[in-house]
Design a protein around this motif. Structure first.
Motif, PDB file in Angstrom:
ATOM      1  N   PRO A  23       5.600  13.414  -5.462  1.00 37.99           N
ATOM      2  CA  PRO A  23       6.026  13.542  -4.059  1.00 37.99           C
ATOM      3  C   PRO A  23       5.061  12.857  -3.090  1.00 37.99           C
ATOM      4  O   PRO A  23       5.481  12.366  -2.039  1.00 37.99           O
ATOM      5  CB  PRO A  23       6.045  15.058  -3.827  1.00 37.99           C
ATOM      6  CG  PRO A  23       6.086  15.666  -5.188  1.00 37.99           C
ATOM      7  CD  PRO A  23       5.353  14.724  -6.082  1.00 37.99           C
ATOM      8  N   ALA A  24       3.781  12.831  -3.426  1.00 35.95           N
ATOM      9  CA  ALA A  24       2.763  12.243  -2.548  1.00 35.95           C
ATOM     10  C   ALA A  24       2.054  11.122  -3.283  1.00 35.95           C
ATOM     11  O   ALA A  24       1.709  11.253  -4.465  1.00 35.95           O
ATOM     12  CB  ALA A  24       1.753  13.307  -2.117  1.00 35.95           C
ATOM     13  N   MET A  25       1.842  10.002  -2.577  1.00 35.22           N
ATOM     14  CA  MET A  25       1.178   8.861  -3.199  1.00 35.22           C
ATOM     15  C   MET A  25       0.480   8.023  -2.140  1.00 35.22           C
ATOM     16  O   MET A  25       0.985   7.866  -1.023  1.00 35.22           O
ATOM     17  CB  MET A  25       2.198   7.995  -3.954  1.00 35.22           C
ATOM     18  CG  MET A  25       1.594   6.836  -4.727  1.00 35.22           C
ATOM     19  SD  MET A  25       2.821   5.954  -5.747  1.00 35.22           S
ATOM     20  CE  MET A  25       3.149   7.182  -7.022  1.00 35.22           C
ATOM     21  N   LEU A  26      -0.672   7.485  -2.509  1.00 35.87           N
ATOM     22  CA  LEU A  26      -1.391   6.535  -1.665  1.00 35.87           C
ATOM     23  C   LEU A  26      -1.201   5.132  -2.230  1.00 35.87           C
ATOM     24  O   LEU A  26      -1.349   4.920  -3.429  1.00 35.87           O
ATOM     25  CB  LEU A  26      -2.887   6.865  -1.634  1.00 35.87           C
ATOM     26  CG  LEU A  26      -3.315   8.128  -0.894  1.00 35.87           C
ATOM     27  CD1 LEU A  26      -4.787   8.414  -1.165  1.00 35.87           C
ATOM     28  CD2 LEU A  26      -3.069   7.997   0.599  1.00 35.87           C
ATOM     29  N   SER A  27      -0.873   4.182  -1.352  1.00 34.94           N
ATOM     30  CA  SER A  27      -0.729   2.784  -1.754  1.00 34.94           C
ATOM     31  C   SER A  27      -1.705   1.934  -0.947  1.00 34.94           C
ATOM     32  O   SER A  27      -1.762   2.048   0.279  1.00 34.94           O
ATOM     33  CB  SER A  27       0.700   2.298  -1.533  1.00 34.94           C
ATOM     34  OG  SER A  27       1.601   3.044  -2.335  1.00 34.94           O
ATOM     35  N   PHE A  28      -2.445   1.090  -1.645  1.00 33.71           N
ATOM     36  CA  PHE A  28      -3.520   0.299  -1.053  1.00 33.71           C
ATOM     37  C   PHE A  28      -3.130  -1.179  -1.095  1.00 33.71           C
ATOM     38  O   PHE A  28      -2.916  -1.731  -2.175  1.00 33.71           O
ATOM     39  CB  PHE A  28      -4.824   0.508  -1.826  1.00 33.71           C
ATOM     40  CG  PHE A  28      -5.276   1.944  -1.899  1.00 33.71           C
ATOM     41  CD1 PHE A  28      -6.301   2.411  -1.089  1.00 33.71           C
ATOM     42  CD2 PHE A  28      -4.678   2.837  -2.788  1.00 33.71           C
ATOM     43  CE1 PHE A  28      -6.727   3.733  -1.150  1.00 33.71           C
ATOM     44  CE2 PHE A  28      -5.094   4.162  -2.861  1.00 33.71           C
ATOM     45  CZ  PHE A  28      -6.115   4.607  -2.042  1.00 33.71           C
ATOM     46  N   ASP A  29      -3.035  -1.800   0.055  1.00 37.19           N
ATOM     47  CA  ASP A  29      -2.696  -3.216   0.160  1.00 37.19           C
ATOM     48  C   ASP A  29      -4.000  -4.021   0.218  1.00 37.19           C
ATOM     49  O   ASP A  29      -4.671  -4.054   1.255  1.00 37.19           O
ATOM     50  CB  ASP A  29      -1.853  -3.453   1.415  1.00 37.19           C
ATOM     51  CG  ASP A  29      -1.363  -4.885   1.523  1.00 37.19           C
ATOM     52  OD1 ASP A  29      -1.955  -5.771   0.891  1.00 37.19           O
ATOM     53  OD2 ASP A  29      -0.394  -5.118   2.272  1.00 37.19           O
ATOM     54  N   HIS A  30      -4.363  -4.665  -0.873  1.00 35.49           N
ATOM     55  CA  HIS A  30      -5.630  -5.390  -0.942  1.00 35.49           C
ATOM     56  C   HIS A  30      -5.628  -6.614  -0.028  1.00 35.49           C
ATOM     57  O   HIS A  30      -6.697  -7.028   0.438  1.00 35.49           O
ATOM     58  CB  HIS A  30      -5.921  -5.810  -2.390  1.00 35.49           C
ATOM     59  CG  HIS A  30      -6.248  -4.676  -3.302  1.00 35.49           C
ATOM     60  ND1 HIS A  30      -7.538  -4.316  -3.617  1.00 35.49           N
ATOM     61  CD2 HIS A  30      -5.454  -3.801  -3.958  1.00 35.49           C
ATOM     62  CE1 HIS A  30      -7.529  -3.280  -4.444  1.00 35.49           C
ATOM     63  NE2 HIS A  30      -6.267  -2.948  -4.666  1.00 35.49           N
ATOM     64  N   LEU A  31      -4.459  -7.181   0.222  1.00 31.38           N
ATOM     65  CA  LEU A  31      -4.389  -8.367   1.065  1.00 31.38           C
ATOM     66  C   LEU A  31      -4.609  -8.020   2.529  1.00 31.38           C
ATOM     67  O   LEU A  31      -5.406  -8.654   3.229  1.00 31.38           O
ATOM     68  CB  LEU A  31      -3.040  -9.067   0.882  1.00 31.38           C
ATOM     69  CG  LEU A  31      -2.822 -10.331   1.713  1.00 31.38           C
ATOM     70  CD1 LEU A  31      -3.853 -11.397   1.332  1.00 31.38           C
ATOM     71  CD2 LEU A  31      -1.405 -10.863   1.500  1.00 31.38           C
ATOM     72  N   GLU A  32      -3.914  -7.006   2.999  1.00 34.89           N
ATOM     73  CA  GLU A  32      -4.016  -6.595   4.404  1.00 34.89           C
ATOM     74  C   GLU A  32      -5.155  -5.618   4.649  1.00 34.89           C
ATOM     75  O   GLU A  32      -5.440  -5.284   5.815  1.00 34.89           O
ATOM     76  CB  GLU A  32      -2.697  -5.965   4.864  1.00 34.89           C
ATOM     77  CG  GLU A  32      -1.494  -6.896   4.791  1.00 34.89           C
ATOM     78  CD  GLU A  32      -1.595  -8.039   5.782  1.00 34.89           C
ATOM     79  OE1 GLU A  32      -2.320  -7.876   6.790  1.00 34.89           O
ATOM     80  OE2 GLU A  32      -0.964  -9.086   5.552  1.00 34.89           O
ATOM     81  N   ARG A  33      -5.764  -5.126   3.571  1.00 37.08           N
ATOM     82  CA  ARG A  33      -6.864  -4.133   3.666  1.00 37.08           C
ATOM     83  C   ARG A  33      -6.394  -2.922   4.464  1.00 37.08           C
ATOM     84  O   ARG A  33      -6.995  -2.503   5.458  1.00 37.08           O
ATOM     85  CB  ARG A  33      -8.110  -4.744   4.304  1.00 37.08           C
ATOM     86  CG  ARG A  33      -8.616  -5.990   3.616  1.00 37.08           C
ATOM     87  CD  ARG A  33      -9.200  -5.712   2.249  1.00 37.08           C
ATOM     88  NE  ARG A  33     -10.513  -5.071   2.323  1.00 37.08           N
ATOM     89  CZ  ARG A  33     -11.234  -4.732   1.253  1.00 37.08           C
ATOM     90  NH1 ARG A  33     -10.728  -4.935   0.040  1.00 37.08           N
ATOM     91  NH2 ARG A  33     -12.429  -4.180   1.379  1.00 37.08           N
ATOM     92  N   SER A  34      -5.296  -2.353   4.024  1.00 35.80           N
ATOM     93  CA  SER A  34      -4.726  -1.182   4.680  1.00 35.80           C
ATOM     94  C   SER A  34      -4.235  -0.203   3.627  1.00 35.80           C
ATOM     95  O   SER A  34      -4.083  -0.551   2.453  1.00 35.80           O
ATOM     96  CB  SER A  34      -3.569  -1.581   5.601  1.00 35.80           C
ATOM     97  OG  SER A  34      -2.518  -2.172   4.848  1.00 35.80           O
ATOM     98  N   VAL A  35      -3.989   1.021   4.052  1.00 34.59           N
ATOM     99  CA  VAL A  35      -3.539   2.081   3.161  1.00 34.59           C
ATOM    100  C   VAL A  35      -2.289   2.721   3.751  1.00 34.59           C
ATOM    101  O   VAL A  35      -2.193   2.913   4.969  1.00 34.59           O
ATOM    102  CB  VAL A  35      -4.631   3.159   2.974  1.00 34.59           C
ATOM    103  CG1 VAL A  35      -4.154   4.245   2.006  1.00 34.59           C
ATOM    104  CG2 VAL A  35      -5.929   2.540   2.478  1.00 34.59           C
ATOM    105  N   CYS A  36      -1.337   3.051   2.892  1.00 36.22           N
ATOM    106  CA  CYS A  36      -0.130   3.762   3.319  1.00 36.22           C
ATOM    107  C   CYS A  36      -0.001   5.036   2.489  1.00 36.22           C
ATOM    108  O   CYS A  36      -0.036   4.983   1.252  1.00 36.22           O
ATOM    109  CB  CYS A  36       1.105   2.882   3.133  1.00 36.22           C
ATOM    110  SG  CYS A  36       2.658   3.705   3.569  1.00 36.22           S
ATOM    111  N   ALA A  37       0.128   6.167   3.164  1.00 35.03           N
ATOM    112  CA  ALA A  37       0.399   7.440   2.497  1.00 35.03           C
ATOM    113  C   ALA A  37       1.900   7.687   2.549  1.00 35.03           C
ATOM    114  O   ALA A  37       2.493   7.693   3.630  1.00 35.03           O
ATOM    115  CB  ALA A  37      -0.353   8.576   3.180  1.00 35.03           C
ATOM    116  N   THR A  38       2.512   7.874   1.389  1.00 37.98           N
ATOM    117  CA  THR A  38       3.952   8.105   1.313  1.00 37.98           C
ATOM    118  C   THR A  38       4.215   9.521   0.846  1.00 37.98           C
ATOM    119  O   THR A  38       3.632   9.976  -0.152  1.00 37.98           O
ATOM    120  CB  THR A  38       4.625   7.119   0.340  1.00 37.98           C
ATOM    121  OG1 THR A  38       4.394   5.786   0.793  1.00 37.98           O
ATOM    122  CG2 THR A  38       6.126   7.361   0.253  1.00 37.98           C
ATOM    123  N   GLY A  39       5.092  10.205   1.580  1.00 34.12           N
ATOM    124  CA  GLY A  39       5.529  11.535   1.189  1.00 34.12           C
ATOM    125  C   GLY A  39       7.033  11.547   0.996  1.00 34.12           C
ATOM    126  O   GLY A  39       7.767  10.969   1.794  1.00 34.12           O
TER     127      GLY A  39
END
Length: 435
Positions: A107-123
């Motif tokens: 249900p919960a996951m962190l995704s890390f974009d190495h190109l943009e150097r950003s993080v998205c938390a998805t619920g």
């Protein structure tokens, strides 16, 4: 009874090193870390824990990925398909050493974009409130990021399951079969096994691989008393449901890296020019074109790149890229059913190659199967589980098994193929025993 995810909530966050986040969460039951080295082959990393649904078990040989059609696994799902389940139509049923298919939904996951150097938390959840709470939980994980301390080697012994001479004999036999017209190529592997020291665990092996040996598709996943550690450089399949684009990037052709720059460049050039390795790669490209054509719009399958040299911490690889446009009704289940097991670790023709492999090897288990992530709308990323070890907890000690293979063709030299497996195994061996 578990409910289908009908709501998704995302929250953006500043960059945090995904290895540090994974280290902070640890490697307990349900822990997931899909970590990229951030290079061109792997832009995204993902970290999660606490799946709410899990399935582990055998599959129907006629429809091994039928479970992926269950709406419960439509998004936020991770799966591991064992090689042997896909090979069974060619080999028949053999003793099971690993579950055919392992699935878990997060249900919960962190995704890390190495190109943009950003993080998205998805619920994700059955309600907006559940999805929001899951996204907020994922954000909290960022605060647990811990300095990554590389553990000492967690195993004492790294033992081959058969003498090297047996592998050379197997290669010679396959060369004879190729000469007799039985097949064109088969990937033949060697296996090593052992146990971790008491009190040590597979997550430590994973952390050791992340230091100076990271790969585009590094992975750690634990479900109950089984764990997987992978340092794979190979993309099996990527599917973008918006554009309908399918991509496969088979690897065939290997040379070791060298500390000396000029020598390293010479090895890369040798690989690029090698007629044997190019022929080996081209056979698998043709196989993947055939596999993708089963689920692609007619005329859409193309070879985007051919014979590119990729540099990894311990090896150079020869890589090609095959793409297609998926037919309207095709999703992850159909893609995997049409292409699994991967062509690069079976051979050509695939069905006959799997028979030949079974004649020379015990069951492979997770090695050369696939670890895959299903995202929103059926997006799929699946790796080939090379450079991979499977672990099982028995009597409070983690036992491991790992393999390395080489593609055998008509002019293969048994001693050279044996040496290639040693090079491919070097990073995992160092992670396990330190040498």
């Amino acid at each position: 009874m578990s409910e289908v995810f009908s709501h998704t909530v995302t929250r953006d966050a500043p960059w945090v090193d995904p290895v540090a986040v994974a280290a902070g969460l640890g490697g307990g039951d349900g822990a997931l870390a899909l970590l990229s080295d951030g290079g061109p082959g792997g832009r995204w990393s993902h970290v999660a824990q606490a799946p709410d649904v899990a399935r582990v078990g055998p599959v129907d040989d006629a429809a091994p990925f039928e479970a992926l059609r269950d709406p419960l696994f439509a998004a936020g799902a991770v799966g591991l398909a064992a090689y042997d389940a896909g090979a069974r139509p060619a080999t028949g049923r053999r003793e099971t050493v690993w579950p055919d298919l392992m699935l878990a939904r997060y249900p919960a996951m962190l995704s890390f974009d190495h190109l943009e150097r950003s993080v998205c938390a998805t619920g994700r959840g059955a309600t907006a409130e559940q999805a929001t709470a899951a996204a907020e939980r994922a954000l909290i994980w960022l605060a647990t990021a811990a300095p990554v301390v590389t553990p000492s080697a967690p195993a004492d012994r790294f033992e081959a399951e058969a003498p090297a001479s047996a592998y050379r004999d197997a290669v010679a036999n396959v060369v004879e079969r190729i000469g007799a017209g039985e097949l064109f190529q088969a990937n033949i592997a060697r296996a090593w096994s052992g146990a971790l020291k008491p009190g040590r665990d597979p997550f430590e092996v994973f952390l050791r691989l992340q230091k100076e040996r990271a790969s585009p598709f590094g992975a750690y996943w634990r479900v109950g008393d089984r764990a997987l550690v992978s340092n794979s450089p190979e993309l099996f399949l990527a599917f973008d449901p918006a554009s309908r684009r399918i991509e496969a990037r088979p690897i065939k052709g290997t040379r070791p890296r060298a500390d000396d720059f000029d020598q390293d460049q010479a090895l890369a050039s040798e690989l690029r020019a090698s007629l044997k390795d190019r022929a080996e790669n081209l056979m698998i490209v043709d196989l993947m074109r055939n596999d993708l054509a089963r689920v692609s719009r007619p005329g859409s399958v193309q070879v985007q790149t051919l014979f590119e040299v990729e540099r990894h911490p311990t090896v150079h690889h020869l890589v090609s890229t095959v793409t297609g446009e998926a037919k309207p009704a095709v999703g992850p289940a159909e893609l995997l059913e049409a292409t699994f097991p991967p062509g690069s670790i079976t051979g050509a023709p695939k069905h006959q190659a799997m028979k030949v492999i079974a004649a020379h090897e015990a069951q492979r288990g997770p090695w050369c199967g696939s670890l895959f992530l299903i995202g929103d709308d059926g997006a799929l990323t699946a790796s080939v589980l090379i450079r991979t070890a499977g672990f099982e907890l028995k009597h409070d000690v983690w036992r491991y098994r790992t393999l390395a293979g080489a593609g055998i063709v008509a002019d293969s030299d048994p001693a050279a193929e044996e040496a290639e497996t040693d090079v491919k195994m070097s990073a995992m061996r160092q992670a396990l025993v330190g040498v």
